[in-house]
Design a protein around this motif. Sequence first.
Motif, PDB file in Angstrom:
ATOM      1  N   ARG A   1       1.746   0.766   5.792  1.00 58.22           N
ATOM      2  CA  ARG A   1       1.608  -0.605   4.091  1.00 58.22           C
ATOM      3  C   ARG A   1       1.770   0.896   2.599  1.00 58.22           C
ATOM      4  NH1 ARG A   1       1.156  -2.302  -0.367  1.00 58.22           N
ATOM      5  NH2 ARG A   1       1.015  -4.727  -0.870  1.00 58.22           N
ATOM      6  N   GLY A   2       2.755   0.896   2.164  1.00 58.23           N
ATOM      7  CA  GLY A   2       2.788   1.354   1.348  1.00 58.23           C
ATOM      8  C   GLY A   2       1.871   1.429   0.386  1.00 58.23           C
ATOM      9  N   GLY A   3       1.771   2.371  -1.195  1.00 57.20           N
ATOM     10  CA  GLY A   3       0.196   2.058  -1.980  1.00 57.20           C
ATOM     11  C   GLY A   3       0.191   0.816  -2.272  1.00 57.20           C
ATOM     12  N   GLY A   4      -0.940   0.769  -3.183  1.00 55.84           N
ATOM     13  CA  GLY A   4      -0.857  -0.498  -3.967  1.00 55.84           C
ATOM     14  C   GLY A   4      -1.946  -0.032  -4.811  1.00 55.84           C
ATOM     15  N   SER A   5      -2.512  -1.403  -5.689  1.00 57.10           N
ATOM     16  CA  SER A   5      -3.534  -1.132  -6.204  1.00 57.10           C
ATOM     17  C   SER A   5      -5.337  -2.570  -5.205  1.00 57.10           C
ATOM     18  CB  SER A   5      -3.422  -2.516  -7.244  1.00 57.10           C
ATOM     19  OG  SER A   5      -3.540  -4.120  -6.969  1.00 57.10           O
TER      20      SER A   5
END
Length: 522
Positions: free
Chosen positions: A217-221
């Motif tokens: 998964r990509g980045g995020g909070s």
Amino acid sequence: MSEFFENDSPSNASEYTVSEISGALKRVVEDAFGNVRVRGEISGYRGPHSSGHAYFALKDDRSRIEAVIWRGTMGRLKFRPEEGMEVIASGKLTTYPGSSKYQIVIENLEPAGAGALMALLEERKRRLQAEGLFDSARKRPLPFMPRVIGVITSPTGAVIRDILHRISDRYPLHVILWPVRVQGETAGAEVTAAVEGFNAIDSDGSIPRPDVLIVARGGGSLEDLWGFNDEALARAVAHSAIPVISAVGHETDWTLIDYAADVRAPTPTGAAEMAVPVKAELEAAIANFGARHSGGLSRLIDRKRTALRAAARVLPSPDQLFAKSRRDLDEVSSRLARALDVSTQAKRARYESLRLTPATLLRRFGEARRTVGACESRIESALRATLRTQRAHLERAGRRVTVEPVARRALALRERLSLFARRKDQAFLMRFERLHRQLGQCERLLGTLSHQAVLTRGFALVLDSEGSIIKQARDISAGQRLALQFADGKADAIATSGEDKPIAPKPRAKTGTDTGNQGSLF
């Protein structure tokens, strides 16, 4: 609302039903608290009901309020509520006339700051680590050259394209994508199902079983990545029979799946690089190994050739090696020929000295008869002597002992004498049979060597007038009287020629008893 309480006099008070009072309170509460935000700790949460609604309570250190989340709102939440989580609930207050209680209908739910989520995450991490799910001993090594890779991620994001692009550049192989949501309330459950689904694939089935899994998964909070902190997902990854690479978020983002996975990659692209080798590097390594192998083999052959040549220089030539053996063989061959001649002459001389004739055989047969008779007489005389000796010994012993020991001794001697008598008979019979067999052999040999056996085969003896055997034709003179001895008798004849050439036989009529073409010699 004031109209219900204007008249304080009991006599003038209006009467209302329970439903009217409940409805009036419901309207007042909904009008006054139509949109509120409530901070509290979730209590009594047991997951959505079978209808899809969730019922629980929000509390603080002094009060408690009932809460409900309808099914449509549950599907829009970014994270799943859990027992003990401190949250901020947005919604409206209302009453439930059936039980005279008020509650908040939640329309949005968010954690009460990142600190609360981090505390919950740390608590989960400590519990799973205590169970040993993060131990390095449980982690499996990645296969060096996988044949199939399973990727668990969103099919529409940039992550899957980066992974496929990197794999195709480094080492193209078969990739199976299991599409899932990577954000939202159902993200953790879908990724868990994907990990378990890949492990459930049969290795001999139509769909190939992956050799390694990539969860990406990509980045995020923290809230965006909260689905990968799901406890069930961490357990599924830890118990996966297929090695798992975790590639969730950026390098600084850590989730529970990163601790439970066999390998953590800083980015999805890094996960693809960890999963497969570089084909060009493998080809270069193989070429290098081939060159090294060829060079080493060439050097080994050169060293062996040099050693062989050095050994050949110190070794004698084949002629030198076989010279002594050839000389010994020649000497043995020459001695063998001479020894064969000598042995043949010795055997011939011995055979000629034997002069085996019927008279000799008869003489030997007579000697064998005399030997048998002598042995028989000696056996009888020896038996009589033994009997006399034993009888004398018995008589002497009888004079020295009592009756009973003498009887026992006499019985023993009698048995011994009987044994000697049986042995005498057996020895005589065996000796007689052996001499009889030898005599039979001599008779057969006599019959074989006798000229009578030769005469029965159609031959004849030529005798002169004195009865001597004529062996050669040159010993016969013309007009000489001869005697021809056949198997059944003799016949007289007169020689018509004395030359050293065969005499042509006179033609005679064939009879039914003729067995060959041989005719009369005279």
